[in-house]
Design a protein around this motif. Structure first.
Motif, PDB file in Angstrom:
ATOM      1  N   ALA A  21       0.846  -1.203   0.000  1.00  0.00           N
ATOM      2  CA  ALA A  21       0.000   0.000   0.000  1.00  0.00           C
ATOM      3  C   ALA A  21       0.875   1.245   0.000  1.00  0.00           C
ATOM      4  O   ALA A  21       0.587   2.220  -0.707  1.00  0.00           O
ATOM      5  N   PHE A 138      -6.133  -1.837   1.181  1.00  0.00           N
ATOM      6  CA  PHE A 138      -5.778  -0.534   0.595  1.00  0.00           C
ATOM      7  C   PHE A 138      -6.746   0.543   1.102  1.00  0.00           C
ATOM      8  O   PHE A 138      -6.338   1.641   1.444  1.00  0.00           O
ATOM      9  N   ALA A 145      -9.232   2.289  -3.522  1.00  0.00           N
ATOM     10  CA  ALA A 145      -9.067   1.129  -4.406  1.00  0.00           C
ATOM     11  C   ALA A 145     -10.415   0.565  -4.833  1.00  0.00           C
ATOM     12  O   ALA A 145     -11.392   0.647  -4.083  1.00  0.00           O
TER      13      ALA A 145
END
Ligand code: ADP
Ligand code: ASP
Ligand code: MG
Length: 454
Positions: A21, A138, A145
């Motif tokens: 991430a 994420f 995302a």
């Protein structure tokens, strides 16, 4: 935009996913599309589950299903501990996939027959699971995302377990599905390795290590500025670091050399990865997700010309020798020979001929019995299993005689079964006993990368 592909170790657990991430956070200005592999080792376990089930070992298979479930749910809890509601939702979604896996295992036990199609239904679950988990993680990390079902983009033929991607359909689907997400300022995340049959939508896979290939196909479809393959080593190295201790980073390498290395054993890249990227002139980077500040390897057209760029090797290769009963190079003989390999979709890696015999090596011996039956029509056939190949790759390999003689001197007394210099002159391959591959790689590496070993 760029495509960032994260291999199994780069999404192996919660800590690795958080690192992933942060890599993406640093690249938001480049509009990343994320392609993820299954959590490291998952695909191997899934394939074992299929094998065990079909052999009737259901208890073992179901135990392995529960092991995988535990692993995924534990990482989900770790990643989403600050948001119990979303943790429950994701855990429910993943659990439903594990229920489906358990049901597939039971069905296989009853059927007692494992088709390539059902194998793909099982093998594809790793990326279906990881992509859902990575999207949730994420979001938890503040990234916008959005999950994309890779099967709607990666359209393939129906050659289950190694399906051929259909580029026109993929280009169309990628533009229709992925582009609007990017335009909306979001990060599309899709599983690598998996696809579906054009028309029927049945799930397929692209062959082991195929997530790299998915990344490259998506990159080509969207005219990406770059494709980044994030893995667990600093880039492409002068040899597999598990075999050669002091392998060193290759900062730049040509597409052709990288592709030869991948085909001849450098697992760091799936061999087909390069083709879609090279056709569009897209640079490919190989980078270390544990050390994102590293420079990595850049794969492009115009790389420095070197006598030897790297050494690759692989074991479990099968050598097939066909000795002609009639005149070998008579018109049509070689064509007839290679048609046999084409008929059984088996690709040949190394070839050598003499006046009376042709020797070839193959990696995938799953259709060996049928191959041999058809090859016997052409001549006497000998099969040698457990061979290995070692390749010395370099764009300037054939520039002078010195490299060849140093290579042969390094191989020394090791028994060579076959030798081949590719016509492009960038790859010298020797076929050895399988257990001689590691020593041969170590000797060759020491010979060509001397300063580093002194
Ligand atoms: P991923 O899960 O990221 O796809 P892989 O296991 O498929 O990772 O590939 C990375 C591994 O490839 C490395 O850990 C390394 O052991 C192996 N490897 C083999 N040859 C090479 C090479 N020439 N350079 C770098 N890595 C190599
Ligand atoms: N998970 C798949 C494999 O292990 C694909 C990949 O990781 O590239 O082969
Ligand atoms: Mg890989």
């Amino acid at each position: 935009m760029i495509v960032c592909k994260f291999g199994g170790t780069s999404v192996g657990d919660a800590e690795a996913i958080v690192r992933t991430a942060s890599i993406i956070r640093g690249r938001l200005h480049r509009q990343p599309v994320v392609v993820v592999s299954a959590l490291g080792g998952t695909t191997n376990v899934l394939l074992q589950i299929a094998e065990q089930s079909v052999k009737g070992q259901l208890i073992g298979a179901l135990r392995a299903v529960e092991g995988l479930r535990d692993r995924h749910l534990t990482q989900t809890q770790l990643l989403l501990r600050d948001d119990p509601a979303s943790a429950d939702e994701v855990a429910g979604e993943l659990s439903a996939m594990f229920d489906e896996l358990a049901a597939l295992a039971e069905a296989l036990k009853t059927l007692g027959d494992l088709t390539p199609r059902s194998l793909d239904a099982i093998a594809s679950l790793g990326e279906q699971l990881s992509s859902v988990l990575v999207v949730a993680a994420f979001r938890q990390q503040g990234l916008n995302a959005e999950h994309v079902d890779a099967r709607q983009v990666m359209i393939t033929d129906d050659r289950y377990t190694r399906a051929e991607p259909q580029t026109d359909a993929i280009n169309e689907a990628a533009q229709r599905i992925i582009l609007p997400i990017l335009r909306g300022g979001r990060i599309p995340v899709l599983g690598g390795f998996i696809g579906s049959v054009s028309g029927t939508g049945v799930t397929t896979t692209l062959g082991r290590g195929g997530s790299d290939y998915s990344a490259s196909l998506v990159g080509a479809a969207l005219q990406a500025e770059a494709i980044e393959i994030w893995t667990d080593v600093d880039g492409m190295l002068t040899a597999d670091p598990r075999v050669v201790d002091n392998a060193r980073l290759i900062e730049r390498i040509g597409f052709e050399e990288a592709s030869e290395l991948a085909s001849f054993g450098a697992k760091v890249l799936h061999p087909s990865t390069i083709a879609p990227a090279v056709m569009k002139g897209i640079p490919v980077w190989v980078l270390n997700s544990r050390r994102p500040e590293g420079t990595g390897t850049l794969i492009t057209f115009d790389a420095p010309r070197r006598a030897v760029t790297a050494i690759a090797g692989k074991t479990k290769v099968t050598l097939i020798k066909v000795r002609s009963t009639r005149m070998l190079l008579a018109e049509g003989f070689l064509r007839a020979l290679f048609e046999v390999f084409e008929r059984y979709h088996t690709s040949v890696d190394v070839v050598a001929t003499s006046e009376i015999s042709v020797s070839v090596t193959i990696d995938d011996a799953s259709r060996l019995e049928s191959l041999v039956v058809d090859l016997r029509v052409l001549g006497d056939v000998t099969i040698e299993r457990n061979r290995g190949i070692v390749s010395i790759v370099g764009s300037g390999l054939s520039d002078g005689g010195a490299t060849m003689s140093s290579a042969m001197a390094a191989i020394g007394e090791l028994r060579v079964h076959m030798l081949s210099l590719s016509s492009s002159g960038i790859n010298l391959t020797v076929v050895l006993d399988g257990d001689q591959v590691a020593p041969a790689m170590q000797r060759l590496h020491a010979a060509f990368f001397r300063e580093e070993t002194a």
